[in-house]
Write a protein that holds these residues in place. Structure first.
Motif, short mmCIF file in Angstrom:
data_model
loop_
_atom_site.label_atom_id
_atom_site.label_comp_id
_atom_site.label_asym_id
_atom_site.label_seq_id
_atom_site.Cartn_x
_atom_site.Cartn_y
_atom_site.Cartn_z
N LEU A 62 44.13 11.24 37.82
CA LEU A 62 42.99 12.07 37.79
C LEU A 62 42.38 11.91 36.09
N GLY A 63 42.98 11.86 35.16
CA GLY A 63 42.75 11.50 33.72
C GLY A 63 41.51 10.49 33.64
N TRP A 64 42.14 9.57 34.13
CA TRP A 64 41.19 8.17 34.14
C TRP A 64 39.88 8.49 34.94
N PHE A 65 40.20 9.27 36.28
CA PHE A 65 38.88 9.35 37.00
C PHE A 65 37.88 10.34 36.17
N LEU A 66 38.44 11.36 35.31
CA LEU A 66 37.54 12.33 34.62
C LEU A 66 36.84 11.38 33.45
N LEU A 67 37.30 10.31 33.23
CA LEU A 67 36.51 9.58 32.06
C LEU A 67 35.44 8.98 32.67
N LEU A 68 35.14 8.77 34.09
CA LEU A 68 33.83 8.48 34.56
C LEU A 68 32.62 9.40 34.20
N ILE A 69 32.93 10.50 33.84
CA ILE A 69 31.92 11.62 33.29
C ILE A 69 31.16 11.09 32.04
N PRO A 70 31.98 10.98 30.91
CA PRO A 70 31.31 10.42 29.70
C PRO A 70 30.78 8.96 29.88
N VAL A 71 31.25 8.29 30.70
CA VAL A 71 30.85 6.55 30.62
C VAL A 71 29.58 6.96 31.47
N THR A 72 29.67 7.57 32.48
CA THR A 72 28.31 7.62 33.44
C THR A 72 26.96 8.13 32.48
N THR A 73 27.27 9.33 31.82
CA THR A 73 26.09 9.76 31.22
C THR A 73 26.00 8.98 29.97
N PHE A 74 26.80 8.29 29.26
CA PHE A 74 26.46 7.26 28.13
C PHE A 74 25.41 6.29 28.82
N GLY A 75 25.87 5.81 30.18
CA GLY A 75 25.16 4.67 30.68
C GLY A 75 23.68 5.20 31.13
N VAL A 277 18.18 12.08 24.82
CA VAL A 277 18.97 13.13 23.92
C VAL A 277 19.74 13.88 24.73
N THR A 278 19.36 14.37 25.86
CA THR A 278 20.05 15.15 26.84
C THR A 278 21.23 14.48 27.40
N TRP A 279 21.16 12.94 27.66
CA TRP A 279 22.38 12.37 28.38
C TRP A 279 23.31 11.99 27.24
N PHE A 280 22.93 11.40 26.01
CA PHE A 280 23.73 11.01 24.97
C PHE A 280 24.44 12.24 24.46
N SER A 281 23.89 13.37 24.45
CA SER A 281 24.69 14.91 23.98
C SER A 281 25.65 15.36 25.10
N LEU A 282 25.44 14.90 26.38
CA LEU A 282 26.65 15.37 27.27
C LEU A 282 27.60 14.28 27.10
N SER A 283 27.27 13.01 27.20
CA SER A 283 28.33 12.00 26.94
C SER A 283 29.40 12.38 25.66
N ALA A 284 28.39 12.90 24.58
CA ALA A 284 29.50 13.13 23.53
C ALA A 284 30.29 14.19 23.55
N ALA A 285 29.75 15.31 24.36
CA ALA A 285 30.45 16.42 24.64
C ALA A 285 31.60 16.19 25.56
N SER A 287 33.11 13.52 26.36
CA SER A 287 34.05 12.71 25.50
C SER A 287 34.90 13.25 24.58
N TYR A 288 34.60 14.17 23.92
CA TYR A 288 35.37 15.26 23.35
C TYR A 288 36.50 16.12 23.99
N LEU A 289 35.92 16.56 24.98
CA LEU A 289 36.86 17.39 25.96
C LEU A 289 37.84 16.47 26.48
N TRP A 290 37.45 15.29 27.17
CA TRP A 290 38.41 14.23 27.49
C TRP A 290 39.55 13.78 26.69
N TYR A 291 39.32 13.75 25.49
CA TYR A 291 40.04 13.25 24.32
C TYR A 291 41.25 14.51 24.04
N ARG A 292 40.39 15.50 23.95
CA ARG A 292 41.40 16.77 23.61
C ARG A 292 42.17 17.04 24.77
#
Length: 300
Positions: A62-75, A277-285, A287-292
């Motif tokens: 599940l943790g690896w699956f949630l990583l798709l969110i920051p990866v997709t928004t960064f793309g 700007v919106t997509w990169f902001s979502l990716s950064a946010a 990514s921080y939540l996933w790492y935490r």
């Protein structure tokens, strides 16, 4: 009596175990006690299932699956960067195209569908009795500066209408719509600019345009000669013109109070900066939540 003898014997055995004179019995006894202690299972009085350190550090599926969110928004942010570069280059090309040498109006008017913002030349006569107004609009001056004007503006210098007139092409049966240019409110009536109502054959240069879809919250045209946008189907139905719309270029030799040409606006939306700007902001946010949450397992 028997209990007293057993008690005395037990005391003698215990004393003999710890006596330096009998090391063999003491060693064997301690060894037996140690073996029994090792054989007994260790009981942990806890309500949770014990896990090792490796299990705690392991990232679940599940943790690896949630990583798709920051990866997709960064793309998506990277994709918007490419779209922004492409749109800016397209706008530059269109502005450059407005200053290229004009071509003759093609015999087959259907070719104009692929010639938007290109300059064409044509000869013919204006049909002033079917003149239409489109607006209100602000004036684009010959130097490219747009005056401030709108629906509620009362300044004649910045608020007015575009004069759209059917144009009968010479030596042909084709009729096209020509946006002659901008006039102020007080010159909307053709009688106030009689000198500009040319009745003889003229040659003009114009920019090919397409029709517009009805903007949101804009009422539909139900009749009359005033239009809020380029409603090409209705304009053509009212004037029997072909579905061709042309913007006349600026002519410094036009009569006084005549429509001012050169009112072409390159209307291409370029909102890609806000999107990236919106997509990169979502990716950064995310990514921080996933790492935490997933990696460090720090609760909120």
């Amino acid at each position: 009596m028997l209990l007293r003898v057993n008690t005395q014997m037990w005391k003698q055995i215990c004393a003999l175990q710890h006596s330096p004179r009998c090391p063999i019995i003491g060693v064997q006894f301690r060894r037996k006690i140690t073996q029994q202690a090792q054989q007994q299972p260790k009981i942990e009085w806890t309500t949770s299932i014990p896990t090792g350190k490796k299990d705690k550090d392991k990232i679940t599926a599940l943790g690896w699956f949630l990583l798709l969110i920051p990866v997709t928004t960064f793309g998506l942010g990277c994709w918007q960067v490419k779209r922004k570069i492409w749109k800016e280059q397209l706008i530059k090309d269109l502005h450059k195209q407005l200053h290229t040498a004009p071509v003759e109006l093609p015999e087959d008017l259907r070719q104009l569908d692929a010639m938007e913002y290109q300059l064409v030349t044509l000869r013919g006569n204006f049909l002033h009795d079917k003149e239409m107004q489109m607006g209100p609009r602000s004036l684009i001056r010959p130097d490219g500066v747009e005056t401030q004007g709108g629906l509620f503006s009362q300044r004649d210098t910045g608020n007015g209408y575009l004069i759209v007139t059917p144009f009968k092409v010479a030596d042909r049966d084709d009729i096209v719509l020509v946006n002659r240019g901008w006039v102020s409110r007080k010159h909307v009536d053709p009688k106030s600019r009689a000198a500009g109502q040319l009745s003889h054959e003229v040659q003009l240069t114009a920019v090919v345009r397409k029709g517009e879809t009805r903007p949101q919250f804009t009422p539909d045209h139900k009749g009359g000669h005033i239009y809020l946008y380029r409603d090409l189907p209705r304009m053509c139905a009212d004037t029997n013109a072909a579905p061709v719309f042309l913007d006349a270029v600026y002519d410094e030799n036009s009569p006084q109070n005549s429509p001012i040409g050169g009112q072409t606006r390159v209307t291409l939306r370029n909102d890609h900066l806000s999107y990236l700007v919106t997509w990169f902001s979502l990716s950064a946010a995310t990514s921080y939540l996933w790492y935490r949450q997933i990696v460090k397992r720090i609760p909120f």
